[in-house]
Design a protein around this motif. Structure first.
Motif, PDB file in Angstrom:
ATOM      1  N   ASN A 192       0.852  -1.190   0.000  1.00 51.44           N
ATOM      2  CA  ASN A 192       0.000   0.000   0.000  1.00 51.44           C
ATOM      3  C   ASN A 192       0.889   1.241   0.000  1.00 51.44           C
ATOM      4  O   ASN A 192       1.601   1.508   0.964  1.00 51.44           O
ATOM      5  CB  ASN A 192      -0.908  -0.010   1.232  1.00 51.44           C
ATOM      6  N   GLU A 239      -0.267   4.479  -0.922  1.00 54.02           N
ATOM      7  CA  GLU A 239      -1.052   5.719  -1.020  1.00 54.02           C
ATOM      8  C   GLU A 239      -0.554   6.814  -0.078  1.00 54.02           C
ATOM      9  O   GLU A 239      -0.450   7.976  -0.456  1.00 54.02           O
ATOM     10  CB  GLU A 239      -2.529   5.426  -0.740  1.00 54.02           C
ATOM     11  N   ASN A 240      -0.242   6.454   1.161  1.00 47.17           N
ATOM     12  CA  ASN A 240       0.165   7.460   2.149  1.00 47.17           C
ATOM     13  C   ASN A 240       1.620   7.296   2.575  1.00 47.17           C
ATOM     14  O   ASN A 240       1.997   7.699   3.679  1.00 47.17           O
ATOM     15  CB  ASN A 240      -0.752   7.383   3.386  1.00 47.17           C
ATOM     16  N   HIS A 270       6.612   8.245  -2.262  1.00 41.44           N
ATOM     17  CA  HIS A 270       6.408   9.462  -3.053  1.00 41.44           C
ATOM     18  C   HIS A 270       7.746  10.128  -3.388  1.00 41.44           C
ATOM     19  O   HIS A 270       7.979  10.571  -4.510  1.00 41.44           O
ATOM     20  CB  HIS A 270       5.504  10.444  -2.290  1.00 41.44           C
ATOM     21  N   LYS A 325      -4.326  12.414  -4.207  1.00 40.52           N
ATOM     22  CA  LYS A 325      -5.229  11.403  -3.666  1.00 40.52           C
ATOM     23  C   LYS A 325      -5.073  11.263  -2.154  1.00 40.52           C
ATOM     24  O   LYS A 325      -6.057  11.093  -1.422  1.00 40.52           O
ATOM     25  CB  LYS A 325      -4.952  10.061  -4.343  1.00 40.52           C
ATOM     26  N   SER A 326      -3.839  11.357  -1.682  1.00 41.24           N
ATOM     27  CA  SER A 326      -3.577  11.217  -0.244  1.00 41.24           C
ATOM     28  C   SER A 326      -3.606  12.553   0.491  1.00 41.24           C
ATOM     29  O   SER A 326      -3.324  12.625   1.680  1.00 41.24           O
ATOM     30  CB  SER A 326      -2.220  10.546  -0.024  1.00 41.24           C
ATOM     31  N   ASP A 365      -1.565  14.975   0.364  1.00 41.41           N
ATOM     32  CA  ASP A 365      -0.230  15.337   0.855  1.00 41.41           C
ATOM     33  C   ASP A 365       0.286  16.526   0.041  1.00 41.41           C
ATOM     34  O   ASP A 365       0.751  16.373  -1.082  1.00 41.41           O
ATOM     35  CB  ASP A 365       0.715  14.138   0.720  1.00 41.41           C
TER      36      ASP A 365
END
Length: 434
Positions: A182, A184-185, A190, A222-223, A225
């Motif tokens: 996962n 995403e966060n 990133h 999406k997150s 951030d």
């Protein structure tokens, strides 16, 4: 009587020392870490006031025995007093305390923090030594997260050293480890995507760079951030610049600046100013170009960090003041160029040597050891197979020898029996029964 004057920095140190053990007032006690951090940054123009917030942050974290928050507090204090010893000494203290412990977080994390501290100040040789220590410590104490970040930082140093293919290879290896996870966060993921984008840009592979940059931006949105959004805007601007879309590049470089400044990434801020001055020069706006060239110089004067973008800036300023026949200014920027160039060349030599001696060669030795072990295992397996085949062959040989001997005995008995029967028949003919 002659008056005594204390330097301001000494006064700040004495002020902090005298107040360290006192309780912060009730209004500051009620603030969260985030509120104290925001107030610290909002008060940076008033150093004494900012120190109070930094001290309150440290006191709050100390009461909570939160090592990571204490570290942040000392970073704030070093930042506002321009004295790195608060932050560095605290990290070294944590390293010393955990030198012989089996802790997943320490001393790997302080090593990583010190590496980042020197990296952001352009002291890449020192950064390299701490990143290697962080990597080794994280392997020993099985901290995959710190190991991941340390390897990513080492790849960054390879990129700075213009070993772009090797850097991309390392980034791609880290990227492949993220399959079926996962992401995403995950800030580390990133950041990795941003670094892959940078590598493709350096290798002039703009389509691949745009693909990863777009992917990063979509994940960040999406997150929710926002901290890294500025970096994706900066990379988009850089791609546009290299594709000679200078007007589009200017728009995006300007959009990225507030976030980069807020993140205190002065290396990238300096590079951004440099691209802006180059873009304005390409579009014929020399006046704007000089404005951003002087911003690079102001950044250097404020922080005294050495970045590659300064070379281009000082070359431009030398040419500018030479054209104006301003000998004084021309000499000033010649001296600055020599100072910066010398420091950057020295750093590059140290990085290249240290990367080879302290990272590349040890890694090759590890790979060689693994290869030797695999070959030895194969040899051992082959020996086992040969021994097994030998044992089986021996069993078959003994079995066939046994069978041959038994057949020989049977044959001898059979021959003997036949012979005895023949003898009996012969005797019967000589002496018939009456």
């Amino acid at each position: 009587m002659k008056k005594l004057f204390l330097p301001r920095t000494l006064f700040i140190l004495l002020f902090f020392s005298a107040q360290t053990k006192t309780e912060v007032n009730d209004s500051l006690k009620a603030y969260t870490y985030l509120q104290l951090s925001e107030k610290f940054y909002a008060s940076k123009s008033d150093s004494l006031k900012a120190i109070i917030y930094a001290k309150a942050y440290i006191t709050k974290a100390t009461l909570a025995q939160d090592t990571l928050k204490i570290k942040s507090g000392y970073f704030y204090l070093s930042d506002i007093t321009k004295d790195p010893s608060y932050y560095i000494d605290y990290l070294n203290k944590i390293i010393y305390q955990h030198q012989n412990t089996k802790n997943r977080r320490y001393p790997a994390l302080p090593y990583l923090n010190l590496g980042d501290y020197y990296y952001n100040r352009g002291k890449y040789d020192l950064a390299l030594s701490y990143y290697i220590k962080a990597k080794n410590s994280s392997i020993t104490n099985q901290n995959e997260e710190v190991k991941f970040v340390a390897i990513q930082r080492l790849a960054l140093l390879k990129s700075i050293n213009e070993d772009n293919k090797a850097a991309l290879k390392l980034f791609k290896e880290l990227y492949n480890n993220y399959k079926n996870k996962n992401t995403e966060n995950d800030n580390n993921y990133h950041s990795l995507l941003i670094n892959i984008t940078i590598s493709f840009i350096k290798l002039n592979e703009y389509d691949s760079a745009s693909y990863y940059n777009k992917k990063t931006r979509e994940l960040l949105l999406k997150s929710n951030d926002t901290s890294l959004i500025s970096y994706t805007i900066y990379q988009k601007a850089k791609i546009e610049y290299l594709k000679k879309n200078y007007t589009e590049a200017i728009v995006n470089f300007k959009k990225s600046l507030p976030g980069l400044l807020n993140d205190q990434n002065y290396n990238l801020v300096s590079a951004c100013y440099n691209f802006l001055q180059q873009s304005y020069k390409k579009t014929g706006n020399n006046q704007k170009a000089i404005v951003y060239t002087l911003k690079i110089d102001s950044l250097y004067e404020e922080h005294k960090f050495f970045y590659p973008s300064q070379r281009s800036a000082y070359k431009g300023l030398i040419a500018h003041y030479r054209a104006q026949k301003n000998d004084h200014k021309e000499l000033e920027y010649i001296n600055k160029y020599i100072r910066v160039d010398s420091a950057l060349n020295s750093n590059a030599l140290k990085i290249s040597k240290n990367l080879t001696n302290n990272y590349d060669i040890p890694k090759l030795l590890e790979e060689r050891k693994a290869l030797v072990n695999r070959l030895e295992n194969r040899l051992t397996t082959t020996k086992k197979w040969l021994m097994g085949i030998g044992v089986i062959s021996l069993v078959f040989i003994l079995y066939f020898a046994y069978q041959a001997r038994r057949n020989k005995v049977y044959k001898k008995r059979f021959t003997s029996l036949i012979n005895s029967q023949k003898t009996g028949e012969s005797n019967a003919e000589e002496h018939p029964i009456e």
